[in-house]
Each structure stands twice: as structure tokens, then as C-alpha cells.
Motif scaffolding. Structure first.
Motif, PDB file in Angstrom:
ATOM      1  N   TYR A 193       0.813  -1.216   0.000  1.00  0.00           N
ATOM      2  CA  TYR A 193       0.000   0.000   0.000  1.00  0.00           C
ATOM      3  C   TYR A 193       0.844   1.262   0.000  1.00  0.00           C
ATOM      4  CZ  TYR A 193       0.619   0.217   5.093  1.00  0.00           C
ATOM      5  OH  TYR A 193       1.138   0.290   6.343  1.00  0.00           O
ATOM      6  N   GLU A 199       3.483   5.325  -5.982  1.00  0.00           N
ATOM      7  CA  GLU A 199       3.413   5.197  -7.433  1.00  0.00           C
ATOM      8  C   GLU A 199       2.187   5.890  -8.018  1.00  0.00           C
ATOM      9  OE1 GLU A 199       3.997   1.000  -7.608  1.00  0.00           O
ATOM     10  OE2 GLU A 199       6.063   1.244  -6.940  1.00  0.00           O
ATOM     11  N   ILE A 200       1.220   6.233  -7.160  1.00  0.00           N
ATOM     12  CA  ILE A 200       0.123   7.087  -7.614  1.00  0.00           C
ATOM     13  C   ILE A 200       0.645   8.501  -7.809  1.00  0.00           C
ATOM     14  CG2 ILE A 200      -1.896   8.297  -6.680  1.00  0.00           C
ATOM     15  CD1 ILE A 200      -2.801   5.616  -5.602  1.00  0.00           C
ATOM     16  N   GLY A 201       1.709   8.841  -7.085  1.00  0.00           N
ATOM     17  CA  GLY A 201       2.265  10.182  -7.167  1.00  0.00           C
ATOM     18  C   GLY A 201       2.067  10.965  -5.879  1.00  0.00           C
ATOM     19  N   ALA A 202       1.708  10.259  -4.786  1.00  0.00           N
ATOM     20  CA  ALA A 202       1.500  10.951  -3.515  1.00  0.00           C
ATOM     21  C   ALA A 202       2.835  11.452  -2.968  1.00  0.00           C
ATOM     22  CB  ALA A 202       0.844  10.007  -2.518  1.00  0.00           C
ATOM     23  N   ARG A 206       2.097  12.831   2.473  1.00  0.00           N
ATOM     24  CA  ARG A 206       0.830  12.133   2.370  1.00  0.00           C
ATOM     25  C   ARG A 206       1.017  10.643   2.694  1.00  0.00           C
ATOM     26  NH1 ARG A 206      -3.868  13.581   0.387  1.00  0.00           N
ATOM     27  NH2 ARG A 206      -5.193  11.797   0.093  1.00  0.00           N
ATOM     28  N   HIS A 211      -1.158   7.283   5.222  1.00  0.00           N
ATOM     29  CA  HIS A 211      -1.173   5.836   5.020  1.00  0.00           C
ATOM     30  C   HIS A 211      -0.428   5.091   6.106  1.00  0.00           C
ATOM     31  CE1 HIS A 211      -3.139   5.886   1.125  1.00  0.00           C
ATOM     32  NE2 HIS A 211      -2.438   6.964   0.867  1.00  0.00           N
ATOM     33  N   ASN A 215      -1.864   3.100   9.891  1.00  0.00           N
ATOM     34  CA  ASN A 215      -1.651   1.662   9.924  1.00  0.00           C
ATOM     35  C   ASN A 215      -0.785   1.214  11.095  1.00  0.00           C
ATOM     36  OD1 ASN A 215      -2.793  -0.074   7.659  1.00  0.00           O
ATOM     37  ND2 ASN A 215      -2.201   1.798   6.610  1.00  0.00           N
TER      38      ASN A 215
ATOM     39  N   ARG B  89       6.645  12.853  -9.757  1.00  0.00           N
ATOM     40  CA  ARG B  89       5.289  12.703  -9.204  1.00  0.00           C
ATOM     41  C   ARG B  89       4.249  13.281 -10.145  1.00  0.00           C
ATOM     42  NH1 ARG B  89       7.525  14.047  -4.037  1.00  0.00           N
ATOM     43  NH2 ARG B  89       6.534  16.072  -4.013  1.00  0.00           N
ATOM     44  N   ARG B  92       3.213  10.959 -12.841  1.00  0.00           N
ATOM     45  CA  ARG B  92       2.313   9.851 -12.477  1.00  0.00           C
ATOM     46  C   ARG B  92       0.896  10.108 -12.939  1.00  0.00           C
ATOM     47  NH1 ARG B  92       5.596   6.437 -12.611  1.00  0.00           N
ATOM     48  NH2 ARG B  92       7.053   8.076 -13.155  1.00  0.00           N
ATOM     49  N   GLN B  96      -0.161   5.049 -15.070  1.00  0.00           N
ATOM     50  CA  GLN B  96      -0.560   4.322 -13.882  1.00  0.00           C
ATOM     51  C   GLN B  96      -0.270   2.847 -14.069  1.00  0.00           C
ATOM     52  OE1 GLN B  96      -1.973   5.283 -10.856  1.00  0.00           O
ATOM     53  NE2 GLN B  96      -1.337   7.328 -11.486  1.00  0.00           N
ATOM     54  N   ASP B 107      -4.658   0.097   0.854  1.00  0.00           N
ATOM     55  CA  ASP B 107      -4.438   0.414   2.263  1.00  0.00           C
ATOM     56  C   ASP B 107      -5.563  -0.208   3.083  1.00  0.00           C
ATOM     57  OD1 ASP B 107      -4.309   1.625   4.784  1.00  0.00           O
ATOM     58  OD2 ASP B 107      -3.299   3.367   3.947  1.00  0.00           O
ATOM     59  N   ILE B 110      -8.370   2.262   4.868  1.00  0.00           N
ATOM     60  CA  ILE B 110      -9.095   3.330   4.183  1.00  0.00           C
ATOM     61  C   ILE B 110     -10.164   2.690   3.303  1.00  0.00           C
ATOM     62  CG2 ILE B 110      -8.851   5.253   2.573  1.00  0.00           C
ATOM     63  CD1 ILE B 110      -6.077   5.685   3.521  1.00  0.00           C
ATOM     64  N   GLU B 118      -8.098   8.981  -4.224  1.00  0.00           N
ATOM     65  CA  GLU B 118      -6.818   9.559  -3.821  1.00  0.00           C
ATOM     66  C   GLU B 118      -5.985  10.145  -4.966  1.00  0.00           C
ATOM     67  OE1 GLU B 118      -4.395   7.113  -1.367  1.00  0.00           O
ATOM     68  OE2 GLU B 118      -3.311   8.881  -0.671  1.00  0.00           O
ATOM     69  N   PRO B 119      -5.850   9.470  -6.114  1.00  0.00           N
ATOM     70  CA  PRO B 119      -5.063  10.102  -7.187  1.00  0.00           C
ATOM     71  C   PRO B 119      -5.610  11.467  -7.576  1.00  0.00           C
ATOM     72  CG  PRO B 119      -5.586   7.833  -7.738  1.00  0.00           C
ATOM     73  CD  PRO B 119      -6.338   8.139  -6.493  1.00  0.00           C
ATOM     74  N   VAL B 121      -7.164  13.576  -5.539  1.00  0.00           N
ATOM     75  CA  VAL B 121      -6.792  14.516  -4.478  1.00  0.00           C
ATOM     76  C   VAL B 121      -5.343  14.947  -4.670  1.00  0.00           C
ATOM     77  CG1 VAL B 121      -6.587  14.814  -1.996  1.00  0.00           C
ATOM     78  CG2 VAL B 121      -8.408  13.382  -2.917  1.00  0.00           C
ATOM     79  N   VAL B 122      -4.497  13.980  -5.073  1.00  0.00           N
ATOM     80  CA  VAL B 122      -3.074  14.283  -5.206  1.00  0.00           C
ATOM     81  C   VAL B 122      -2.811  15.173  -6.417  1.00  0.00           C
ATOM     82  CG1 VAL B 122      -0.829  13.258  -5.687  1.00  0.00           C
ATOM     83  CG2 VAL B 122      -2.347  12.193  -4.020  1.00  0.00           C
ATOM     84  N   HIS B 123      -3.431  14.831  -7.549  1.00  0.00           N
ATOM     85  CA  HIS B 123      -3.041  15.501  -8.793  1.00  0.00           C
ATOM     86  C   HIS B 123      -3.971  16.632  -9.204  1.00  0.00           C
ATOM     87  CE1 HIS B 123       0.261  12.865  -9.721  1.00  0.00           C
ATOM     88  NE2 HIS B 123      -0.491  11.836  -9.426  1.00  0.00           N
ATOM     89  N   ARG B 169      -8.880   2.712  -9.593  1.00  0.00           N
ATOM     90  CA  ARG B 169      -7.959   3.725  -9.090  1.00  0.00           C
ATOM     91  C   ARG B 169      -6.981   4.158 -10.182  1.00  0.00           C
ATOM     92  NH1 ARG B 169      -4.328   2.579  -3.894  1.00  0.00           N
ATOM     93  NH2 ARG B 169      -3.391   1.070  -5.276  1.00  0.00           N
TER      94      ARG B 169
END
Lengths: 300, 336
Positions: A193, A199-202, A206, A211, A215, B89, B92, B96, B107, B110, B118-119, B121-123, B169
Motif C-alpha cells: 500500500y 506510485e500514484i504520485g503521492a 501524504r 497511510h 496503519n 510525481r 504519475r 498508472q 491500504d 481506508i 486519492e489520485p 486529491v493528489v493531482h 484507481r
């Protein structure tokens, strides 16, 4: 063969499962000792919040005519149920106020040390390399030196006030939290996770705060509960030595420290706060153990 | 807006330390060793190969999740690095990955709707929460999840639903490049079909460039426009699926294809490969496949064949690339 015979003997009830009574199931989830400990801690927190409303007298009110009165049932009167001390101050009022002070100090200090520990642990886990090495070295240095000696040195140099005292106790136990947080964050980082979030770019903020922290929070909470009795004992020891909270301010250790001069003639002055220290630290430890077993799914 | 994925001489070597000896020696494992290929915009490349052939390493190299030892990957003319800085980043947003193990990539604390969100929110921090929610709801509908699934935690969903969460996602960003690392291999066959249908629906609507990794040739045949066969970190044959998967030229592709059972027709003559794939730490000299190849010739032990295009087919095999070797008798013996 032995298995078959066992099967025969239990099959008389018609099921391989033995049914447990409701009481037994309840006691397994909530052992009596844990219930007692939780009840005691609830009482302590209630007192910490409402102490000013519960005290029959002002904890600093001196009544020289009523010095060293024994508790009720031990030859004393009911207007001072737990007796009075060498200056005629009501022991019950002082004990309630001391509980408020000691519990507040312990909780604030533990929060500070947890915050420091989690921050340093995450920094070490994120940067690794020389940052990690430096933080681990500081942790080892802290572990190698008795905290009591550091505390005495700091209080001797900086003098004493409630703020300094809480900040100082907030340095107690941070090294344990740092190690736990670092280890857990490193292992969480290798899990899917955290990698997926990266890899999502967070951003690292964050990943660590949204995360990894949720946890690993269960373990951190348990570490916090185990830190609280340590802080209570440390506060008591420092106050007992006379370098903790200064009179007329009161705390459990402070009461024990000043009551020891009268241990032969008026033992009730120090027995009451001592008993509360023992029972409270024991209760927090019992609760911590129980929480750990409950939160950790591998122990179920 | 869509770009071509171009890979040049991509290699990833891992250093292994041998234990047990007094002085540790390092050996080099060539997980991926010199890949060169292009994927045209909107095209889907399938990569097949057995376990340990470097498929997953390739996937992670393509997106810059791990640094490469040499070579480079460009997407739409932009070089994909592996340093996780701000530019990385930002990138990204356009690319994907879909993971093989959906439970590990989610996760546990969540709810899945928030993880799909979430992606965004990030981008796209400028989107309002309502706009984000609407987009999450739309993409969940696309992959066949009902909205009430969104309130659940990953462990409360079935394997197929979790895989769809992962797909949702990845798709919520409408990526231009999607790398799928065995997205259906952990699922049972009925769910595989559902998930593959979802893929094709979405590709028709919003044609992204894709790389689809699988060890299942039937899945690849269904979804890919181009197939690459990998063996020990190298591509041995690449081309259109009807050619590579129906008339394979390379002996290894032929062995792979012959292992797929077919319905209604007499069984093909199976080509049973002898022995395990060689240890990737000690890749054989010459052609890496010569230790197991039923058609091995003396030249195969000495000279490594290059990937050569000829008459519309692209194969790395001496026998195909230079038919004069085919006249030399097969040398069995120390093979196997």
C-alpha cells in the motif's frame, strides 16, 4: 487411536464444539482484573477533570489548630476523612488535587514524547542513510544514560516551573517510540500500500501521515499507555527528591516526599498518595497489556 | 496528447552477494538485459514469458518505479526517470500501474472509495469534493462496482472486486499509459473474463497506450495488438498476436504455444522443454535458450542471436535469421 477415543468421549454431547457459557465468553473478553483497572483509570480521569469541584477544602488552606489529625475510623473526625498533615491541610483535598496535577503532567508529557518519537522515527525511515544513523546514535546515547540524571541536571540548571517540568518529562520515553515508529515505518514502506501510494504520485507527507501513520497507530497507542506509568513514577521520584514541583504546588510524589518526615507519627499523609501511585501505574500497565493483546490480530 | 512509448536498450541488473564464503563475492543477476521496442499511441503490447523471465521488472522499469542500469524509456518524447522528485510525481498523472496482488496494493485502513479518489486529491487539488465524488462514482460504474461497495474496506471485498478497485484507481486519472502486471492471474476464470471485458470497454472509449503482462497466452491473445515473448530478460520474438501466437517461429515461442490446450481440434504435438530455465545469474553463453532448445546447432552455443526483423517477423534465433544454419544437423548431447 487416542484421538478416536477422545472423539467418542466428547461425542456424547452431540457436537465437537463445547458450548461456552455467556459469562465465560464475557470474562474471556473482559478479564476481571482489566475491568478493575479500567474502572480505576476512569475514576482517576474523572478526578483529574473535576478535582476543584470535589475537594471539600482548598488544598493550600492551612489550619494549624487541626494539625496531624488521623483519618476517620482511626480516631479522627469526619470533617477530615483522610486526616490532616503537619500544617493542618486536608489530606483528601490535597490528594485529589495531586491526582489532577500528576495525571495531567503524565498525559501531556507522554503526548510530547510520542510526537517527538514518531517524528524522528519517520525521519529516520524516510531518509535512511546518515540521517538514520545519527538518529539511532542519539537514541542509543539516550538509552545509555539514566534519564533521572539528565532530569536532575536540567532542573538544577534551568530552575523549575510547571512548563519546564512538563517539557522535561516529555523527553522521557521518546527513544522507545522512535525505535518502534522507525521499525514499523520501514516495514510498512516495503508493503504494497505504501509503494502503491508512492506510485500514484503521492508526496512523502501524504504517504507517511495518511497511510503509514494510521496503519501503525495501534502499536503506537500501546507504547503510549506503557509510557504513562513511567512518567508518573518519574514525576513522583523527582518531586520526592524535592526537585520536582515545588510547594505550595502539590503532586503525588511531592506529598510522599514531604510526608516521609512524619512516617512514624502520621503515616496517613504519605500512605494515601503512595497507594494511588501504585494502583494507577499498575492499572495503566494492565490496560496496556490488554490493549496490545486486543489490537494485535496475530495474538487472537 | 497521447504519446508513443519507446524503450531503448533497457537493462536492469541486480547485484547478489553470495553467502557462505569467507569473502563475499558479488554476482550479477541480469533480470532485464537489453530490451528495445516501441508501443504506438493507443496500442496494447502484451508481454508473455515464464516465471523469472523479467516481465514484472520490465513493468516497473517502464514506469520508473525502479531505476534502470542502462538504457532509457521515453513516453511521448519525455524521458521517464526513476528519481521520485516533483517532476516524477507530476508524471504519475499520465501513467498508472495495475498490480498483480490487489490486497497488498490497497491500504487496509481506508475505504475503497477514498482510495479510488486519492489520485484525484493528489493531482487535481483544484477539483471540488463533489466533482471528485462524481468522477469516482462514474469510474466505479465503469468497472462494475456498485456505489455501496465504496464504503467498504479492502478486506470486505472479494478478490475480483478488489482487482476492480485497483483498476478503477488507475483509470480515475484517465492515464495515457497503463502498465498492467498480471492483472488477472490471481483471479478465477469467470472473474478474469469480467475484468478483461471491463478493460476492453474502457479501451474502446478512451484509448490509452498499454502494456499488458501475463503468463496466460489466451488472455494476451484476447487483449493485445502486439505480443513480445521474453526469455531470461530478453525478447526472443515480437510481432502481431496472430503471427506470434499461431505461427510462432522461435523454438521457445513454439514450445509456449504448444502448451496451450485447444478445444475441438486434435492436440498439437507438444514440445516439452527439458530442464528448468537456467539460473539467471549464470546465463548460458551464446543463445540463452540453447540449453533447452530442441533445435540447437553448434553456432547457438557460441554466438548470441540478435533480434532481427525480416519479412515482417522479428525473431532472435540463428535458425530463422540465417536459414543456412538450418542445414546443420541438430546437436543433442550436453543439452538438458
Amino acid at each position: 487411536m487416542a484421538i478416536e477415543q477422545d472423539g467418542l468421549s466428547t461425542s456424547t454431547e452431540g457436537s465437537v464444539f463445547t458450548e461456552k457459557g455467556k459469562l465465560q465468553t464475557f470474562l474471556q473478553a473482559w478479564p476481571p482484573l482489566v475491568i478493575l483497572a479500567l474502572a480505576w483509570l476512569a475514576l482517576m480521569i474523572f478526578i483529574a477533570i473535576f478535582a476543584p469541584l470535589l475537594t471539600p477544602y482548598d488544598f493550600m488552606a492551612v489550619d494549624v489548630l487541626a494539625r496531624l489529625k488521623p483519618p476517620a475510623f482511626f480516631g479522627g473526625a469526619f470533617n477530615h476523612i483522610l486526616g490532616t498533615d503537619q500544617l493542618g491541610r486536608d489530606v483528601l483535598s490535597r490528594t485529589l488535587t495531586s491526582i489532577r496535577v500528576s495525571i495531567t503532567v503524565a498525559i501531556c508529557a507522554t503526548m510530547i514524547s510520542t510526537a517527538i518519537g514518531v517524528m524522528l522515527g519517520f525521519l529516520a525511515a524516510y531518509f535512511r542513510g546518515w540521517v538514520d544513523q545519527v538518529i539511532l546514535t542519539i537514541v542509543d546515547a539516550q538509552l545509555a544514560m539514566p534519564f533521572m540524571i539528565i532530569a536532575i541536571a536540567v532542573l538544577a540548571f534551568l530552575g523549575n516551573s510547571l512548563t519546564i517540568f512538563v517539557m522535561l518529562l516529555g523527553l522521557y520515553g521518546w527513544e522507545q517510540v522512535t525505535r518502534i515508529a522507525r521499525g514499523l515505518a520501514i516495514s510498512a514502506n516495503t508493503q504494497g500500500y505504501a509503494a502503491a501510494a508512492r506510485e500514484i504520485g503521492a508526496s512523502p507527507w501524504r504517504i507517511y501521515l495518511r497511510h503509514i501513520l494510521p496503519n501503525i497507530s495501534a502499536t503506537i497507542v500501546v507504547a503510549m499507555t506503557l509510557n504513562i506509568p513511567g512518567v508518573i513514577l518519574l514525576e513522583s521520584s523527582l518531586s520526592f527528591l524535592g526537585i520536582g514541583l515545588q510547594p505550595p504546588q502539590t503532586s503525588l510524589g511531592n506529598m510522599v516526599g514531604y510526608g516521609r518526615d512524619y512516617i512514624q507519627s502520621a503515616p496517613w499523609i504519605m500512605l494515601m498518595p503512595s497507594a494511588i501511585i501504585v494502583i494507577t501505574t499498575l492499572s495503566v500497565s494492565i490496560m496496556g497489556d490488554w490493549l496490545r493483546d486486543r489490537i494485535d490480530p496475530t495474538l487472537k | 496528447m497521447k504519446g508513443e512509448l519507446s524503450v531503448k536498450n533497457l537493462a536492469r541488473h541486480f547485484k547478489l552477494r553470495q553467502r557462505g564464503t569467507l569473502f563475499a563475492r558479488t554476482k550479477i543477476l541480469k533480470a532485464v538485459d537489453g530490451l528495445t521496442f516501441n508501443v504506438a499511441p493507443g496500442e496494447m503490447l502484451g508481454i508473455v514469458g515464464e516465471s523469472g523471465s523479467g516481465k514484472s521488472t520490465t513493468a516497473r522499469l517502464l514506469l520508473g518505479h525502479i531505476p534502470s542500469t542502462s538504457g532509457e524509456v521515453t513516453f511521448g518524447g519525455e524521458k521517464i526517470g526513476a528519481v521520485p522528485n516533483l517532476a516524477w510525481r507530476r508524471m504519475r498523472r499520465r501513467m498508472q500501474m495495475i498490480y498483480q496482488d490487489p490486497l497488498g496494493a490497497l491500504d487496509p485502513r481506508i475505504t475503497v472509495a477514498r482510495q479510488i479518489e486519492e489520485p484525484l486529491v493528489v493531482h487535481f487539488p483544484e477539483l471540488t469534493p463533489d466533482a471528485r465524488k462524481a468522477r469516482v462514482r462514474a469510474v466505479m460504474g465503469d468497472v462494475g462496482l456498485s456505489f455501496h461497495h465504496g464504503e467498504r474496506f479492502p478486506h470486505e471485498l472479494s478478490g475480483g472486486q478488489r482487482q476492480r478497485v485497483i483498476i478503477a484507481r488507475a483509470l480515475v486519472m484517465e492515464p495515457e499509459l497503463l502498465v498492467c502486471d498480471e492483472p488477472v492471474s490471481a483471479l478465477d476464470v469467470s472473474v478474469q473474463a469480467q475484468v478483461l471485458n471491463v478493460f476492453q470497454d474502457i479501451r474502446e472509449r478512451n484509448s490509452f497506450t498499454g502494456v499488458f503482462i501475463s503468463h496466460d497466452l489466451k488472455v494476451v491473445r484476447q487483449i493485445a495488438d502486439k505480443v513480445a515473448v521474453m526469455y531470461l530478460g530478453r525478447i526472443v520474438e515480437i510481432g502481431r498476436p496472430d503471427e506470434v501466437l499461431h505461427q510462432p517461429l522461435h523454438p521457445y515461442s513454439r514450445a509456449l504455444v504448444s502448451a496451450v490446450p485447444r478445444k475441438g481440434r486434435p492436440a498439437r504435438e507438444r514440445i516439452i522443454l527439458s530442464g528448468d530455465p537456467p539460473n539467471p545469474v549464470d546465463v548460458p553463453s551464446g543463445c540463452p535458450f540453447h540449453t533447452r532448445c530442441p533445435e540447437v546447432r553448434p553456432v547457438c552455443r557460441a554466438l548470441r542471436p540478435e533480434l532481427i526483423s525480416d519479412a515482417g517477423r522479428t525473431v532472435a534465433c540463428h535458425l530463422i535469421n540465417d536459414p543456412s544454419f538450418a542445414g546443420v544437423p541438430v546437436t543433442k548431447g550436453e543439452a538438458a
